[in-house]
Design an enzyme around this catalytic site. Structure first.
Site, PDB file in Angstrom:
ATOM      1  N   LYS A 171     106.048  24.511 -60.909  1.00  0.00           N
ATOM      2  CA  LYS A 171     107.204  25.398 -61.049  1.00  0.00           C
ATOM      3  C   LYS A 171     107.467  26.157 -59.749  1.00  0.00           C
ATOM      4  O   LYS A 171     108.610  26.336 -59.338  1.00  0.00           O
ATOM      5  CB  LYS A 171     106.971  26.389 -62.207  1.00  0.00           C
ATOM      6  CG  LYS A 171     106.739  25.729 -63.546  1.00  0.00           C
ATOM      7  CD  LYS A 171     106.368  26.715 -64.636  1.00  0.00           C
ATOM      8  CE  LYS A 171     105.018  27.362 -64.497  1.00  0.00           C
ATOM      9  NZ  LYS A 171     103.860  26.476 -64.692  1.00  0.00           N
ATOM     10  N   GLY A 209      99.502  30.974 -61.486  1.00  0.00           N
ATOM     11  CA  GLY A 209      99.223  30.715 -60.069  1.00  0.00           C
ATOM     12  C   GLY A 209     100.255  29.703 -59.616  1.00  0.00           C
ATOM     13  O   GLY A 209     100.210  28.548 -60.024  1.00  0.00           O
ATOM     14  N   HIS A 210     101.232  30.153 -58.858  1.00  0.00           N
ATOM     15  CA  HIS A 210     102.331  29.287 -58.427  1.00  0.00           C
ATOM     16  C   HIS A 210     102.192  29.016 -56.939  1.00  0.00           C
ATOM     17  O   HIS A 210     102.263  29.932 -56.123  1.00  0.00           O
ATOM     18  CB  HIS A 210     103.682  29.938 -58.748  1.00  0.00           C
ATOM     19  CG  HIS A 210     103.909  30.132 -60.217  1.00  0.00           C
ATOM     20  ND1 HIS A 210     105.022  30.718 -60.751  1.00  0.00           N
ATOM     21  CD2 HIS A 210     103.138  29.789 -61.276  1.00  0.00           C
ATOM     22  CE1 HIS A 210     104.927  30.724 -62.067  1.00  0.00           C
ATOM     23  NE2 HIS A 210     103.783  30.178 -62.409  1.00  0.00           N
ATOM     24  N   THR A 211     101.980  27.748 -56.595  1.00  0.00           N
ATOM     25  CA  THR A 211     101.759  27.387 -55.193  1.00  0.00           C
ATOM     26  C   THR A 211     103.076  27.019 -54.531  1.00  0.00           C
ATOM     27  O   THR A 211     103.860  26.245 -55.082  1.00  0.00           O
ATOM     28  CB  THR A 211     100.811  26.178 -55.105  1.00  0.00           C
ATOM     29  OG1 THR A 211      99.713  26.421 -55.980  1.00  0.00           O
ATOM     30  CG2 THR A 211     100.310  25.968 -53.692  1.00  0.00           C
ATOM     31  N   ASP A 270     100.956  24.679 -64.643  1.00  0.00           N
ATOM     32  CA  ASP A 270     100.668  24.066 -63.332  1.00  0.00           C
ATOM     33  C   ASP A 270     101.479  22.805 -63.071  1.00  0.00           C
ATOM     34  O   ASP A 270     101.024  21.879 -62.394  1.00  0.00           O
ATOM     35  CB  ASP A 270      99.162  23.740 -63.206  1.00  0.00           C
ATOM     36  CG  ASP A 270      98.315  24.978 -63.388  1.00  0.00           C
ATOM     37  OD1 ASP A 270      98.754  26.057 -62.987  1.00  0.00           O
ATOM     38  OD2 ASP A 270      97.207  24.855 -63.945  1.00  0.00           O
ATOM     39  N   GLY A 310     105.548  15.300 -53.109  1.00  0.00           N
ATOM     40  CA  GLY A 310     104.617  15.981 -52.218  1.00  0.00           C
ATOM     41  C   GLY A 310     104.786  17.475 -52.387  1.00  0.00           C
ATOM     42  O   GLY A 310     105.795  17.930 -52.940  1.00  0.00           O
ATOM     43  N   GLN A 346     103.141  29.604 -67.034  1.00  0.00           N
ATOM     44  CA  GLN A 346     102.419  28.778 -68.012  1.00  0.00           C
ATOM     45  C   GLN A 346     103.301  27.593 -68.430  1.00  0.00           C
ATOM     46  O   GLN A 346     104.139  27.168 -67.661  1.00  0.00           O
ATOM     47  CB  GLN A 346     101.985  29.628 -69.231  1.00  0.00           C
ATOM     48  CG  GLN A 346     100.878  30.625 -68.935  1.00  0.00           C
ATOM     49  CD  GLN A 346     101.323  31.879 -68.224  1.00  0.00           C
ATOM     50  OE1 GLN A 346     102.245  32.535 -68.641  1.00  0.00           O
ATOM     51  NE2 GLN A 346     100.654  32.252 -67.138  1.00  0.00           N
ATOM     52  N   THR A 350      91.883  30.506 -61.068  1.00  0.00           N
ATOM     53  CA  THR A 350      90.453  30.636 -61.337  1.00  0.00           C
ATOM     54  C   THR A 350      89.611  29.600 -60.593  1.00  0.00           C
ATOM     55  O   THR A 350      88.388  29.682 -60.627  1.00  0.00           O
ATOM     56  CB  THR A 350      90.172  30.472 -62.854  1.00  0.00           C
ATOM     57  OG1 THR A 350      90.683  29.200 -63.264  1.00  0.00           O
ATOM     58  CG2 THR A 350      90.829  31.566 -63.662  1.00  0.00           C
TER      59      THR A 350
HETATM   60  P1  GDP Z   1     102.838  25.981 -61.090  1.00  0.00           P
HETATM   61  O1  GDP Z   1     101.858  26.914 -61.688  1.00  0.00           O
HETATM   62  O2  GDP Z   1     103.657  25.268 -62.105  1.00  0.00           O
HETATM   63  O3  GDP Z   1     103.683  26.605 -60.021  1.00  0.00           O
HETATM   64  O4  GDP Z   1     101.978  24.827 -60.370  1.00  0.00           O
HETATM   65  P2  GDP Z   1     100.677  25.058 -59.428  1.00  0.00           P
HETATM   66  O5  GDP Z   1     101.140  25.589 -58.136  1.00  0.00           O
HETATM   67  O6  GDP Z   1      99.639  25.821 -60.163  1.00  0.00           O
HETATM   68  O7  GDP Z   1     100.128  23.575 -59.319  1.00  0.00           O
HETATM   69  C1  GDP Z   1     100.863  22.567 -58.727  1.00  0.00           C
HETATM   70  C2  GDP Z   1     100.078  22.056 -57.505  1.00  0.00           C
HETATM   71  O8  GDP Z   1     100.610  20.831 -57.105  1.00  0.00           O
HETATM   72  C3  GDP Z   1     100.180  22.954 -56.288  1.00  0.00           C
HETATM   73  O9  GDP Z   1      99.000  22.832 -55.539  1.00  0.00           O
HETATM   74  C4  GDP Z   1     101.364  22.364 -55.517  1.00  0.00           C
HETATM   75  O10 GDP Z   1     101.308  22.619 -54.103  1.00  0.00           O
HETATM   76  C5  GDP Z   1     101.169  20.906 -55.787  1.00  0.00           C
HETATM   77  N1  GDP Z   1     102.391  20.108 -55.865  1.00  0.00           N
HETATM   78  C6  GDP Z   1     103.590  20.420 -56.414  1.00  0.00           C
HETATM   79  N2  GDP Z   1     104.412  19.356 -56.407  1.00  0.00           N
HETATM   80  C7  GDP Z   1     103.716  18.347 -55.841  1.00  0.00           C
HETATM   81  C8  GDP Z   1     104.004  16.971 -55.589  1.00  0.00           C
HETATM   82  O11 GDP Z   1     105.070  16.458 -55.909  1.00  0.00           O
HETATM   83  N3  GDP Z   1     103.018  16.227 -55.022  1.00  0.00           N
HETATM   84  C9  GDP Z   1     101.815  16.749 -54.683  1.00  0.00           C
HETATM   85  N4  GDP Z   1     100.921  15.957 -54.120  1.00  0.00           N
HETATM   86  N5  GDP Z   1     101.507  18.029 -54.909  1.00  0.00           N
HETATM   87  C10 GDP Z   1     102.433  18.822 -55.496  1.00  0.00           C
HETATM   88  P1  IMO Z   2     100.898  28.693 -64.403  1.00  0.00           P
HETATM   89  O1  IMO Z   2     102.044  29.692 -64.442  1.00  0.00           O
HETATM   90  C1  IMO Z   2      97.613  26.703 -66.504  1.00  0.00           C
HETATM   91  C2  IMO Z   2      95.637  28.998 -69.705  1.00  0.00           C
HETATM   92  C3  IMO Z   2      94.195  29.420 -69.458  1.00  0.00           C
HETATM   93  C4  IMO Z   2      93.660  29.375 -70.871  1.00  0.00           C
HETATM   94  C5  IMO Z   2      94.842  29.865 -71.700  1.00  0.00           C
HETATM   95  C6  IMO Z   2      94.762  31.331 -72.082  1.00  0.00           C
HETATM   96  O2  IMO Z   2     100.197  28.655 -63.106  1.00  0.00           O
HETATM   97  O3  IMO Z   2     101.345  27.377 -64.924  1.00  0.00           O
HETATM   98  P2  IMO Z   2      95.069  33.563 -70.678  1.00  0.00           P
HETATM   99  O4  IMO Z   2      94.280  34.115 -69.532  1.00  0.00           O
HETATM  100  O5  IMO Z   2      96.512  33.349 -70.394  1.00  0.00           O
HETATM  101  O6  IMO Z   2      94.860  34.360 -71.937  1.00  0.00           O
HETATM  102  O7  IMO Z   2      94.410  32.112 -70.958  1.00  0.00           O
HETATM  103  O8  IMO Z   2      95.993  29.654 -70.898  1.00  0.00           O
HETATM  104  N1  IMO Z   2      96.601  29.411 -68.662  1.00  0.00           N
HETATM  105  C7  IMO Z   2      97.128  28.574 -67.748  1.00  0.00           C
HETATM  106  N2  IMO Z   2      96.896  27.266 -67.502  1.00  0.00           N
HETATM  107  N3  IMO Z   2      98.548  27.364 -65.788  1.00  0.00           N
HETATM  108  C8  IMO Z   2      98.827  28.666 -66.039  1.00  0.00           C
HETATM  109  O9  IMO Z   2      99.833  29.333 -65.433  1.00  0.00           O
HETATM  110  C9  IMO Z   2      98.072  29.343 -67.039  1.00  0.00           C
HETATM  111  N4  IMO Z   2      98.060  30.605 -67.520  1.00  0.00           N
HETATM  112  C10 IMO Z   2      97.178  30.620 -68.506  1.00  0.00           C
HETATM  113  O10 IMO Z   2      93.535  28.517 -68.594  1.00  0.00           O
HETATM  114  O11 IMO Z   2      93.406  28.037 -71.247  1.00  0.00           O
HETATM  115 MG    MG Z   3      99.788  27.256 -61.698  1.00  0.00          MG
END
Ligand code: GDP
Ligand code: IMO
Ligand code: MG
Length: 427
Positions: free
Chosen positions: A16, A40-42, A13, A414, A223, A300
């Site tokens: 990416k 979960g990539h936002t 998270d 942001g 991850q 989740t």
């Molecule tokens: P990923 O799994 O690595 O793609 O990251 P996620 O999408 O799970 O989590 C990153 C969260 O931070 C998402 O809700 C993005 O929209 C948000 N985000 C990413 N970069 C920034 C930033 O620089 N500032 C803020 N406020 N939010 C961000």
């Molecule tokens: P992104 O790509 C954050 C964590 C789970 C749990 C552990 C094992 O969005 O960064 P699993 O279901 O993979 O067997 O769970 O890994 N986990 C993540 N945590 N971001 C993720 O993906 C994750 N994918 C798995 O919360 O602790």
């Molecule tokens: Mg994520």
């Protein structure tokens, strides 16, 4: 241009998805190489806000081929629903391709993930319960079913029958749960096969051909390094190789073809699920990070554990991946703080560790050694040039560069694509 890997440098998270969406403008291919719909990539851009689980984050660029590589485990039901959701919002998914070697997540994987987690009791990993671990375990045990197997219904029927017999024995005799129906699964997966057939390709060939032509390929990590099956905080990890090394295996290219490896780091730390997290804050500052940073899982919905930047874990991941540069995200979340702490070492029984110990129980005993820096206490959302950042903010970036041993190429201030400070162009 060659392949560029985008890798999570912490516990996932890191942002990416945002970075890939930004960089994909200059790429021909974006390829996912590991994980499944635990990711979960936002992405926030001119089309709206999207939470992607399976489909690469380059999908919003109409010139980009989006590949799901052999290293990914795929729940076809989730993938179809993601395709339909995107189409319903006007996004073109006709350039999506799925590796014929990617493994399928089957209904018994979901069931076993839940049964195994429940059986772990207090030591539960806190998995997403989406069947990821059991699907990878079957791949390694040679009990997996691959996407290509769906192309031959007779082969699929024979394989499913043999494997399901084995799985049902475990489900009923070990866990005392009800066995699953062969006919229902067979029919359900034949329907998915019919729907997804047009997307199936030998994706490794596609990537290699593109690289030969000189096209740019982005390898989208899922991850993070501290969740890697080998180098993460085992057993509190996911079941795939989330590192740059995993990118070669999970898409089918040579390590020599990767030109740049960008580590994505949050300006602080988060983690979802169980396992050690040395810099975790169980106080008002941690709560502030969670609320301001909207730190709730994209997959989740679970609240993410929050804490200060961990210089030990991040230096470890930079070395392990060979990061050539980094992206520092969610910088704006720290905007209000009067002071900011960074962990520079782990204290353990009178000694200082520069590397995370391999054993999670030892890591749990480690106490962070803190360094405190002044905050900048002003909004950075609107800033687009490094030199326009407040002095304290620049000092924080420089200290992170020193600790991690790698330059910061981009600072994200942001969630939107344009809320980015390019320090050194990545592409
Ligand atoms: P990923 O799994 O690595 O793609 O990251 P996620 O999408 O799970 O989590 C990153 C969260 O931070 C998402 O809700 C993005 O929209 C948000 N985000 C990413 N970069 C920034 C930033 O620089 N500032 C803020 N406020 N939010 C961000
Ligand atoms: P992104 O790509 C954050 C964590 C789970 C749990 C552990 C094992 O969005 O960064 P699993 O279901 O993979 O067997 O769970 O890994 N986990 C993540 N945590 N971001 C993720 O993906 C994750 N994918 C798995 O919360 O602790
Ligand atoms: Mg994520």
């Amino acid at each position: 241009m060659p392949a560029i890997a985008i890798i999570g440098g912490q516990w996932g998270d890191e942002g990416k998805g945002k970075l890939i969406d930004l960089l994909a403008e200059k790429a021909s291919i974006v390829a996912r190489f590991s994980g499944g719909n635990n990711a979960g990539h936002t992405v926030v851009n001119e089309f709206g806000e999207f939470g992607l689980h399976m489909i690469p984050s380059g999908v919003f660029h109409s010139h980009v081929d989006c590949l799901i590589g052999n290293g990914v485990v795929i729940n076809p039901r989730v993938l179809i629903s993601e395709i339909e959701t995107l189409q319903g919002r006007g996004i073109d998914v006709s350039r999506l391709f799925i590796s014929d070697r990617a493994h399928l997540i089957m209904p018994y994987h979901l069931l076993l993930d839940a049964l195994e987690e429940d059986a772990r009791g207090k030591s539960a990993i806190g998995t997403t319960r989406l069947g990821i671990g059991p699907a990878y375990a079957d791949k390694v045990s040679r009990l997996g079913i691959r996407f290509g197997d769906l192309l031959d219904k007779d082969l699929f029927r024979r394989r499913l029958r043999a494997i399901l017999n084995h799985k049902n024995t475990i489900i009923s005799r070990v866990f005392g749960a009800s066995p699953l129906s062969f006919d229902e699964i067979y029919q359900e997966y034949c329907n998915y096969a019919d729907r997804l057939l047009p997307f199936i390709r030998e994706t490794s060939l596609m990537v290699n051909e593109a690289l030969e032509k000189g096209d740019t390929v982005l390898l989208e990590g899922a991850q993070g390094t501290m969740l890697d099956i080998d180098f993460g905080t085992y057993p509190y990890v996911t079941s795939s190789s989330c590192t740059a090394g995993g990118a070669c295996l999970g898409i089918g290219i040579s390590p020599l073809q990767i030109d740049k490896i960008i580590g994505v780091y949050k300006a602080y730390t988060t983690r979802v699920g169980g396992g050690p997290m040395p810099t975790e804050l169980r106080d008002a500052t941690g709560d502030m990070m969670r609320e301001r940073g909207k730190e709730y899982g994209t997959t989740t919905g679970r609240p993410r554990r929050c804490g200060w930047f961990d210089g030990v874990a991040t230096r470890f991941s930079a070395r392990l991946n060979g990061f050539t540069g980094t992206a520092l995200t969610k910088f704006d979340i720290l905007d209000t703080l009067p002071t900011i702490k960074i962990c520079t070492g782990y204290g353990l029984e009178g000694t200082v560790l520069d590397n995370p110990p391999p054993n999670f129980a030892t890591l749990e005993k480690c106490r962070p050694i803190w360094e405190e820096m002044p905050g900048w206490q002003t909004s950075t959302h609107h800033i687009r040039n490094f030199d326009d950042l407040p002095r304290e903010a620049r000092q924080y970036v420089k200290r992170i560069e020193e600790l991690v041993g790698c330059p910061v190429d981009l600072i994200s201030v942001g969630p939107n694509r344009d809320q980015s400070i390019i320090v050194r162009p990545i592409l």
